[in-house]
Design a protein around this motif. Structure first.
Motif, PDB file in Angstrom:
ATOM      1  N   GLU A  44       0.796  -1.154  -0.198  1.00 48.55           N
ATOM      2  CA  GLU A  44      -0.370  -0.216  -0.029  1.00 48.55           C
ATOM      3  C   GLU A  44       0.851   1.242  -0.261  1.00 48.55           C
ATOM      4  OE1 GLU A  44      -2.180  -0.572   3.590  1.00 48.55           O
ATOM      5  OE2 GLU A  44      -4.012  -1.798   2.709  1.00 48.55           O
ATOM      6  N   LYS A  45       1.904   0.922   0.825  1.00 46.71           N
ATOM      7  CA  LYS A  45       2.804   2.121   0.818  1.00 46.71           C
ATOM      8  C   LYS A  45       4.240   2.379  -0.188  1.00 46.71           C
ATOM      9  CE  LYS A  45       0.973   4.036   4.879  1.00 46.71           C
ATOM     10  NZ  LYS A  45       0.224   4.767   5.434  1.00 46.71           N
ATOM     11  N   GLY A  46       3.649   1.761  -1.568  1.00 40.82           N
ATOM     12  CA  GLY A  46       4.794   1.664  -2.595  1.00 40.82           C
ATOM     13  C   GLY A  46       6.351   1.715  -1.390  1.00 40.82           C
ATOM     14  N   ILE A  47       6.148   0.820  -0.544  1.00 41.00           N
ATOM     15  CA  ILE A  47       7.758   0.240   0.380  1.00 41.00           C
ATOM     16  C   ILE A  47       9.017   0.101  -0.905  1.00 41.00           C
ATOM     17  CG2 ILE A  47       8.806  -0.956   2.510  1.00 41.00           C
ATOM     18  CD1 ILE A  47       6.741   1.337   2.903  1.00 41.00           C
ATOM     19  N   VAL A  48      10.015   0.220  -1.153  1.00 44.35           N
ATOM     20  CA  VAL A  48      10.669   0.359  -2.208  1.00 44.35           C
ATOM     21  C   VAL A  48      12.447  -0.678  -1.184  1.00 44.35           C
ATOM     22  CG1 VAL A  48      13.032   1.369  -3.356  1.00 44.35           C
ATOM     23  CG2 VAL A  48      10.940   2.051  -3.019  1.00 44.35           C
ATOM     24  N   PHE A  49      12.500  -0.730   0.364  1.00 46.86           N
ATOM     25  CA  PHE A  49      13.364  -1.021   1.019  1.00 46.86           C
ATOM     26  C   PHE A  49      13.219  -1.816   2.535  1.00 46.86           C
ATOM     27  CE2 PHE A  49      15.638   1.851  -2.057  1.00 46.86           C
ATOM     28  CZ  PHE A  49      17.024   1.049  -1.943  1.00 46.86           C
ATOM     29  N   ILE A  50      13.129  -2.848   2.809  1.00 46.44           N
ATOM     30  CA  ILE A  50      13.348  -3.539   4.219  1.00 46.44           C
ATOM     31  C   ILE A  50      14.692  -3.197   5.038  1.00 46.44           C
ATOM     32  CG2 ILE A  50      12.142  -5.324   5.239  1.00 46.44           C
ATOM     33  CD1 ILE A  50      10.262  -4.192   3.063  1.00 46.44           C
ATOM     34  N   ASP A  51      15.159  -2.323   6.359  1.00 40.91           N
ATOM     35  CA  ASP A  51      16.245  -2.480   7.008  1.00 40.91           C
ATOM     36  C   ASP A  51      15.878  -3.017   8.596  1.00 40.91           C
ATOM     37  OD1 ASP A  51      18.643  -0.374   6.847  1.00 40.91           O
ATOM     38  OD2 ASP A  51      17.986  -0.757   8.620  1.00 40.91           O
ATOM     39  N   LEU A  52      16.730  -3.815   8.032  1.00 38.21           N
ATOM     40  CA  LEU A  52      16.671  -5.132   9.014  1.00 38.21           C
ATOM     41  C   LEU A  52      17.758  -4.697   9.901  1.00 38.21           C
ATOM     42  CD1 LEU A  52      16.886  -8.158   6.758  1.00 38.21           C
ATOM     43  CD2 LEU A  52      14.894  -7.300   8.092  1.00 38.21           C
ATOM     44  N   LYS A  53      17.624  -4.814  11.223  1.00 40.95           N
ATOM     45  CA  LYS A  53      18.000  -3.710  12.761  1.00 40.95           C
ATOM     46  C   LYS A  53      17.774  -4.436  13.202  1.00 40.95           C
ATOM     47  CE  LYS A  53      17.035   0.664  11.681  1.00 40.95           C
ATOM     48  NZ  LYS A  53      16.553   1.615  10.954  1.00 40.95           N
ATOM     49  N   PHE A  54      19.350  -5.116  14.264  1.00 46.09           N
ATOM     50  CA  PHE A  54      18.836  -5.659  15.442  1.00 46.09           C
ATOM     51  C   PHE A  54      20.439  -4.956  16.580  1.00 46.09           C
ATOM     52  CE2 PHE A  54      22.338  -6.807  11.914  1.00 46.09           C
ATOM     53  CZ  PHE A  54      23.611  -7.357  12.925  1.00 46.09           C
ATOM     54  N   SER A  55      20.182  -5.384  17.558  1.00 46.21           N
ATOM     55  CA  SER A  55      21.619  -4.942  18.510  1.00 46.21           C
ATOM     56  C   SER A  55      22.492  -6.051  18.944  1.00 46.21           C
ATOM     57  CB  SER A  55      20.789  -5.033  19.877  1.00 46.21           C
ATOM     58  OG  SER A  55      21.417  -4.168  20.571  1.00 46.21           O
ATOM     59  N   ASP A  56      23.841  -5.160  18.790  1.00 49.62           N
ATOM     60  CA  ASP A  56      25.565  -5.824  19.017  1.00 49.62           C
ATOM     61  C   ASP A  56      25.059  -5.955  20.863  1.00 49.62           C
ATOM     62  OD1 ASP A  56      25.910  -3.843  20.645  1.00 49.62           O
ATOM     63  OD2 ASP A  56      27.352  -3.626  18.783  1.00 49.62           O
ATOM     64  N   PRO A  57      26.212  -6.803  21.198  1.00 51.09           N
ATOM     65  CA  PRO A  57      25.297  -6.739  23.316  1.00 51.09           C
ATOM     66  C   PRO A  57      25.928  -5.319  23.436  1.00 51.09           C
ATOM     67  CG  PRO A  57      27.168  -9.015  21.775  1.00 51.09           C
ATOM     68  CD  PRO A  57      26.686  -7.672  20.971  1.00 51.09           C
ATOM     69  N   PHE A  58      26.813  -4.460  22.911  1.00 55.99           N
ATOM     70  CA  PHE A  58      26.552  -3.436  23.657  1.00 55.99           C
ATOM     71  C   PHE A  58      26.133  -2.342  23.375  1.00 55.99           C
ATOM     72  CE2 PHE A  58      30.488  -5.937  22.719  1.00 55.99           C
ATOM     73  CZ  PHE A  58      30.371  -6.223  23.725  1.00 55.99           C
ATOM     74  N   GLY A  59      23.939  -2.830  22.961  1.00 60.74           N
ATOM     75  CA  GLY A  59      23.325  -1.755  22.680  1.00 60.74           C
ATOM     76  C   GLY A  59      23.702  -1.119  21.471  1.00 60.74           C
ATOM     77  N   GLN A  60      24.454  -1.355  20.462  1.00 63.20           N
ATOM     78  CA  GLN A  60      24.587  -0.429  19.074  1.00 63.20           C
ATOM     79  C   GLN A  60      24.211  -1.417  18.134  1.00 63.20           C
ATOM     80  OE1 GLN A  60      26.169   2.408  19.051  1.00 63.20           O
ATOM     81  NE2 GLN A  60      25.601   2.709  16.619  1.00 63.20           N
ATOM     82  N   TRP A  61      22.470  -0.609  17.258  1.00 60.79           N
ATOM     83  CA  TRP A  61      22.195  -0.700  16.838  1.00 60.79           C
ATOM     84  C   TRP A  61      23.162  -1.054  15.319  1.00 60.79           C
ATOM     85  CZ3 TRP A  61      16.385   1.114  15.638  1.00 60.79           C
ATOM     86  CH2 TRP A  61      14.516   0.912  16.358  1.00 60.79           C
TER      87      TRP A  61
END
Length: 475
Positions: free
Chosen positions: A18-35
């Motif tokens: 519906e929104k014409g999304i172009v990209f999917i950004d996959l985020k995850f945390s390392d052990p020290f809290g940095q995305w």
């Protein structure tokens, strides 16, 4: 930009269409809290992506295992979906769990999976079925930051148009309105020069699905601020803290500013903490509400007892940087004494008294800071609380006095937070069993944490401090 609310993979796929999304950004945390993140085109993303995951090489992630065990899977959580306001092409961001691709077991060094295990352990004890956390992560907004470390030179320099040290700077014209040290709480503009930026942060936080309750300037000079958002369960709040930091940093960058969650960036002024409100519920009932001290239950008092007992080891996760311990010193509103009290903000654990409703009853743990990984900080607090409840560890009498003015003989009986990261690490070495119950954290993870943090401590120990030259250069 409209907020989206997704519950299932189908919801996400519908928004993509519906929104014409172009990209999917996959985020995850390392052990020290940095995305961390990786991006894939929308045409490469499907319903199977939620089930089968997206493979990636995790060997270069700090604190993760080596190249011989590098293959991992990202498993997107559809409930975490938001349209990313900082990517020009229409993009959905998804927070992911990390799994082993062969066994499909949760990766033992993924902090989000550790947080999930903590909730499962809570349920298994029968104490509760949900733990709510409401953090208050403070921050500074700077105009400029520089730092250099070499064999013959070391310095840092920060600057802010609001900084009290700039009262004489030639700004053509300098109109004054510089926030004095410890007097930023909280005058109106033009003294508060960061109000517009914080409002932009609030609007953006709301766009990505975080419900904001209030924002204000904090005590420190140079743009110290705080934005409070709605509490939620442990994992969701962990997601929200990382999303909060992502939004604030990027909004600041958009305004030509630098946002930092460093606990103590300015000498002689207040540091930035992350006061954390916490309660355990079961079957829709607040297990911390009762008829004991300050309207708490016996369960809540035992939880406090557990946090006080394990406080020094907890600090290795809630205050995990050497800089954290420049904040945890007496005299700057930092709660360095492991005691509890209603209303007394100098105690490490406070019982907020703003509402008489049993639903609002909670404890506020005041020593954590936002240099921590929120999943691990909240997990450590929960596991200590569970240990206190299971073993009926009573915290003793409350300390309803100004702790900073207590006579030495009385103060000697009140335990304190660690004075250094080294002390916190040493405490964790001796007191880790409460974290390993139910397999929530394993020894592999804790040992990795200790080794990494010891390396940070040693890195500081090996470098002369500029202040030492002032104190000792002519010795």
């Amino acid at each position: 930009m409209a907020m989206i609310q997704c519950q299932t993979p189908d919801d996400v796929l519908r928004v993509i269409s519906e929104k014409g999304i172009v990209f999917i950004d996959l985020k995850f945390s390392d052990p020290f809290g940095q995305w961390q993140h990786l991006t894939i085109p929308a045409h490469e993303f499907s319903a199977e992506s939620f089930e089968n995951g997206i493979p990636f090489d995790g060997s270069s992630i700090r604190g993760w295992k080596g190249i011989q065990e590098s293959d991992m899977l990202l498993i997107p959580d559809p409930k975490s979906a938001f349209i990313d306001p900082f990517i020009e092409d229409p993009t959905i961001s998804l927070v992911c769990d990390v799994e082993d691709p062969i066994t499909r077991e949760p990766y033992n060094r993924d902090p989000r999976q550790i947080a999930k295990k903590a909730i499962e352990f809570l349920k298994s004890t029968g104490i509760g079925d949900i733990a709510y956390f409401g953090p208050e992560a403070e921050f500074f907004i700077f105009d400029d930051i520089k730092f250099v470390n070499g064999p013959n030179i070391a310095y840092y320099e920060i600057d802010s148009i609001e900084g009290w040290w700039n009262t004489a700077r030639e700004e053509m014209p300098n109109l004054g309105y510089k926030t004095p040290y410890k007097r930023g709480y909280f005058p109106v503009p033009p003294l508060d020069k960061m109000a517009e930026i914080r409002r932009d942060m609030v609007k953006t936080l709301e766009e990505v699905g975080i419900t904001v309750e209030r924002e204000h300037h904090e005590v420190g000079t140079a743009g110290q601020g705080e934005i409070n958002f709605r509490f939620s369960d442990l994992v969701t709040t962990g997601d929200n803290v990382l999303k909060y930091k992502y939004v604030l940093r990027n909004v600041g960058y958009r305004h030509g500013k630098f946002v930092t969650f460093l606990p103590k960036p300015i000498a002689g002024d207040n540091g930035s903490g992350m006061h954390t409100h916490f309660s355990i519920w079961k079957g829709g009932e607040n297990m911390f509400a009762g008829d004991q001290y300050a309207g708490l239950s016996e369960v809540a008092l035992y939880a406090i007892g557990g946090i006080i007992k394990h406080g020094k080891a907890i600090a290795a996760f809630t205050n995990p940087t050497t800089n954290s311990y420049h904040r945890l010193v007496p005299g700057f509103e930092a709660p360095v004494r492991l005691a509890y009290s209603a209303r007394n903000r100098s105690a490490a654990i406070r019982i907020p008294m703003g509402s008489a409703s049993p639903k609002a009853k909670r404890i506020e743990v005041r020593f954590p800071d936002a240099s921590s990984n929120p999943y691990l900080a909240f997990t450590a607090l929960l596991m200590a609380a569970i240990d206190g409840i299971e073993n009926k560890i009573h915290p003793g009498e409350p300390l309803d006095k100004d702790i900073y003015s207590l006579p030495p003989e009385e103060l000697a009986n009140v335990p304190s937070t660690p004075a250094s990261l080294q002390e916190a690490i040493d405490a964790l070495k001796e007191d880790m069993e409460f974290l390993t119950k139910g397999g929530v954290m394993d020894e592999d993870f804790i040992n990795m944490w200790i080794e990494t943090k010891q390396e940070e401590v040693d890195a500081i120990r090996l470098v002369p401090h500029p202040k030492e030259f002032e104190l000792y250069y002519d010795i």
